[in-house]
Motif scaffolding. Structure first.
Motif, PDB file in Angstrom:
ATOM      1  N   GLY A  15      30.128  34.149  39.368  1.00  0.00           N
ATOM      2  CA  GLY A  15      30.058  35.566  39.040  1.00  0.00           C
ATOM      3  C   GLY A  15      31.360  36.284  39.333  1.00  0.00           C
ATOM      4  N   ILE A  16      31.724  37.207  38.469  1.00  0.00           N
ATOM      5  CA  ILE A  16      32.982  37.927  38.624  1.00  0.00           C
ATOM      6  C   ILE A  16      33.007  38.725  39.915  1.00  0.00           C
ATOM      7  N   PHE A  17      31.847  39.252  40.341  1.00  0.00           N
ATOM      8  CA  PHE A  17      31.837  40.054  41.557  1.00  0.00           C
ATOM      9  C   PHE A  17      32.074  39.179  42.792  1.00  0.00           C
ATOM     10  N   ALA A  18      31.592  37.928  42.751  1.00  0.00           N
ATOM     11  CA  ALA A  18      31.867  36.998  43.842  1.00  0.00           C
ATOM     12  C   ALA A  18      33.355  36.662  43.896  1.00  0.00           C
ATOM     13  N   LEU A  19      33.969  36.478  42.730  1.00  0.00           N
ATOM     14  CA  LEU A  19      35.398  36.185  42.693  1.00  0.00           C
ATOM     15  C   LEU A  19      36.218  37.369  43.200  1.00  0.00           C
ATOM     16  N   MET A  20      35.832  38.578  42.810  1.00  0.00           N
ATOM     17  CA  MET A  20      36.541  39.760  43.284  1.00  0.00           C
ATOM     18  C   MET A  20      36.406  39.919  44.802  1.00  0.00           C
ATOM     19  N   ASP A  21      35.200  39.624  45.295  1.00  0.00           N
ATOM     20  CA  ASP A  21      34.982  39.733  46.734  1.00  0.00           C
ATOM     21  C   ASP A  21      35.837  38.725  47.492  1.00  0.00           C
ATOM     22  N   ARG A  22      35.973  37.524  46.941  1.00  0.00           N
ATOM     23  CA  ARG A  22      36.812  36.512  47.597  1.00  0.00           C
ATOM     24  C   ARG A  22      38.270  36.956  47.635  1.00  0.00           C
ATOM     25  N   LYS A  23      38.758  37.492  46.509  1.00  0.00           N
ATOM     26  CA  LYS A  23      40.136  37.986  46.470  1.00  0.00           C
ATOM     27  C   LYS A  23      40.312  39.144  47.442  1.00  0.00           C
ATOM     28  N   LYS A  24      39.322  40.014  47.544  1.00  0.00           N
ATOM     29  CA  LYS A  24      39.395  41.140  48.476  1.00  0.00           C
ATOM     30  C   LYS A  24      39.514  40.638  49.910  1.00  0.00           C
ATOM     31  N   ARG A  25      38.696  39.638  50.267  1.00  0.00           N
ATOM     32  CA  ARG A  25      38.744  39.108  51.638  1.00  0.00           C
ATOM     33  C   ARG A  25      40.068  38.431  51.929  1.00  0.00           C
ATOM     34  N   GLU A  26      40.633  37.790  50.926  1.00  0.00           N
ATOM     35  CA  GLU A  26      41.942  37.157  51.119  1.00  0.00           C
ATOM     36  C   GLU A  26      43.007  38.203  51.420  1.00  0.00           C
ATOM     37  N   LEU A  27      42.966  39.321  50.717  1.00  0.00           N
ATOM     38  CA  LEU A  27      43.927  40.391  50.977  1.00  0.00           C
ATOM     39  C   LEU A  27      43.732  40.981  52.369  1.00  0.00           C
ATOM     40  N   MET A  28      42.481  41.188  52.761  1.00  0.00           N
ATOM     41  CA  MET A  28      42.207  41.777  54.068  1.00  0.00           C
ATOM     42  C   MET A  28      42.644  40.855  55.198  1.00  0.00           C
ATOM     43  N   GLN A  29      42.553  39.552  54.974  1.00  0.00           N
ATOM     44  CA  GLN A  29      42.980  38.601  56.004  1.00  0.00           C
ATOM     45  C   GLN A  29      44.485  38.649  56.249  1.00  0.00           C
ATOM     46  N   THR A  30      45.230  39.154  55.268  1.00  0.00           N
ATOM     47  CA  THR A  30      46.676  39.310  55.451  1.00  0.00           C
ATOM     48  C   THR A  30      47.036  40.646  56.085  1.00  0.00           C
ATOM     49  N   GLY A  31      46.008  41.449  56.409  1.00  0.00           N
ATOM     50  CA  GLY A  31      46.239  42.739  57.036  1.00  0.00           C
ATOM     51  C   GLY A  31      46.345  43.906  56.070  1.00  0.00           C
ATOM     52  N   ARG A  32      46.119  43.648  54.784  1.00  0.00           N
ATOM     53  CA  ARG A  32      46.203  44.708  53.787  1.00  0.00           C
ATOM     54  C   ARG A  32      44.992  45.633  53.856  1.00  0.00           C
ATOM     55  N   THR A  33      45.227  46.916  53.599  1.00  0.00           N
ATOM     56  CA  THR A  33      44.134  47.862  53.411  1.00  0.00           C
ATOM     57  C   THR A  33      43.659  47.747  51.961  1.00  0.00           C
ATOM     58  N   VAL A  34      42.355  47.559  51.797  1.00  0.00           N
ATOM     59  CA  VAL A  34      41.803  47.317  50.460  1.00  0.00           C
ATOM     60  C   VAL A  34      40.760  48.379  50.147  1.00  0.00           C
ATOM     61  N   CYS A  35      40.822  48.906  48.947  1.00  0.00           N
ATOM     62  CA  CYS A  35      39.805  49.835  48.455  1.00  0.00           C
ATOM     63  C   CYS A  35      39.040  49.139  47.340  1.00  0.00           C
ATOM     64  N   ASN A  36      37.784  48.863  47.589  1.00  0.00           N
ATOM     65  CA  ASN A  36      36.968  48.096  46.652  1.00  0.00           C
ATOM     66  C   ASN A  36      36.196  49.039  45.733  1.00  0.00           C
ATOM     67  N   LEU A  37      36.627  49.125  44.486  1.00  0.00           N
ATOM     68  CA  LEU A  37      35.941  49.923  43.475  1.00  0.00           C
ATOM     69  C   LEU A  37      35.314  49.025  42.410  1.00  0.00           C
TER      70      LEU A  37
END
Length: 390
Positions: A15-37
């Motif tokens: 599912g695309i939402f699962a893929l987006m969530d995985r990418k979001k978590r990868e960014l957050m693990q690098t210390g990035r601030t993420v806004c999930n829309l």
């Protein structure tokens, strides 16, 4: 030992939402601030009286029994709500509670389709429409939704040999993902075609209470002749912010309702009694908060779409739903635009292609942040997103 999955599942990709969530978590693990829309989970609270009804219900030991049928209290609440909110009269045999529209739509094809049947689905459209039809063994024919026709179906362009084999058509307005609304005349035309060719209409009515600029949110069943040829799913998820409880209703033509009820009797023990109590409280309670919430969604739409226009994006205003459907800037595809937004701005959206081929060239944002925050997000995009030249 590793066992192979069913060949039936080979049709589906992650599912695309699962893929987006995985990418979001990868960014957050690098210390990035993420806004999930990317996901339409409301950030508003459920009404207080609904939470209190649920709390009271879970304290009653009798409510932990199997709920083999919808309670009279729940059915009367749906009848009362449809009369009060939409001016539509319903009978108890025209109502079935399901575990969210996703579940109901996902199983309806199994209840009503036979091999050789055709179903008409929107492109772009919500992915469960395809999954439910596929599980029913139906042949899928997509009708295109394009901006030039206000994202409305042009049923006259569907070949007659397809219409003669059609079992049902799925429509949804206000529309996720494209944010368009539909006039009653569109439904009147669909009803005429349904009568002529013997198919029925499934209306996904998730957003009648999130609709902007003074437009009317109404039920398909309020159109004369609708109940004779159709049903609709009405969800409590977005109107009352009850997404996690998974509460929705299939209402309308009793033969279609009866078919899904028969199928569900083979695998389900019904919506739990505490959830039924919460639903009844939502449907019979005050609606002032629903109207105030709609106004806040409109402020968010104005902030996001207006803010993107200020920084050079061609963003038109959504007419309804909690989403905006934004054309990507020149030089980008849907996927590359989302990837660049995530990498340069920490903003997560959904590529339009997640909803079908006609979604190429668009991205979808969910209005799940306050207006002031959406304005700041647009400023970040304006400063950091690289607009391509020529």
């Amino acid at each position: 030992m590793e066992y192979q999955e069913s060949k039936l599942l080979e049709h589906f990709q992650p599912g695309i939402f699962a893929l987006m969530d995985r990418k979001k978590r990868e960014l957050m693990q690098t210390g990035r601030t993420v806004c999930n829309l990317s996901v339409g989970t409301p950030d508003f609270k459920p009404p207080k009286h609904v939470m209190e009804a649920l709390e009271e219900a879970v304290r009653d030991p009798l409510n932990y029994r199997y709920a083999l049928a919808d309670s009279d209290e729940l059915l009367e609440a749906v009848i009362s709500y449809y009369r009060r909110r939409f001016g539509v009269g319903l009978e108890k045999n025209e109502i079935l509670a399901v575990h969210g529209t996703q579940e109901g739509m996902g199983h309806l094809g199994m209840a009503v389709c036979n091999p050789g049947d055709v179903v008409l689905l929107p492109d772009p459209g919500y992915p469960i429409y395809e999954a439910g039809s596929y599980f029913g063994g139906a042949e899928i024919h997509y009708y295109e939704l394009v901006k030039e026709n206000h994202f409305l179906p042009v049923i006259s362009e569907i070949p007659e040999e397809i219409l003669r084999r059609t079992r049902y058509i799925v429509v949804s307005y206000p529309s996720n993902p494209v944010g368009a609304t539909a006039p009653r005349e569109m439904y009147e035309e669909l009803i005429r075609y349904a009568n002529r060719y013997g198919f029925f209409i499934i209306n996904d009515n998730a957003y009648p209470d999130i609709i902007f600029d003074g437009r009317e949110g109404y039920s398909f069943l309020s159109v004369p002749g609708a109940k004779e040829v159709g049903v609709e799913f009405f969800s409590l998820s977005k109107t009352f912010n009850l997404t996690g409880l998974r509460l929705s209703f299939l209402v309308g033509n009793p033969s279609v309702v009866r078919a899904l009820k028969k199928l569900r009797s083979q695998y389900d023990f019904g919506v739990s009694y505490p959830y039924q109590k919460a639903a009844a409280a939502a449907l019979t309670g005050p609606l002032d908060g629903v109207k105030e919430q709609c106004m806040e969604y409109q402020r968010r739409r104005d902030a996001l779409c207006g803010g993107l226009r200020k920084v050079g994006w061609n963003a038109w205003d959504s007419e309804g739903t909690m989403f905006t459907w934004i054309p990507v800037p020149e030089g980008y595809t849907s996927a590359s635009c989302i990837e660049t937004l995530m990498d340069t701005c920490g903003v997560v959206g959904t590529p339009g292609t997640a909803f079908g081929p006609k979604g190429e060239g668009y991205i979808r944002f969910a209005l799940v942040r306050p207006a002031e925050e959406l304005e700041r997000i647009c400023e970040i995009i304006g400063k950091n997103f690289p607009m391509k030249k020529g």
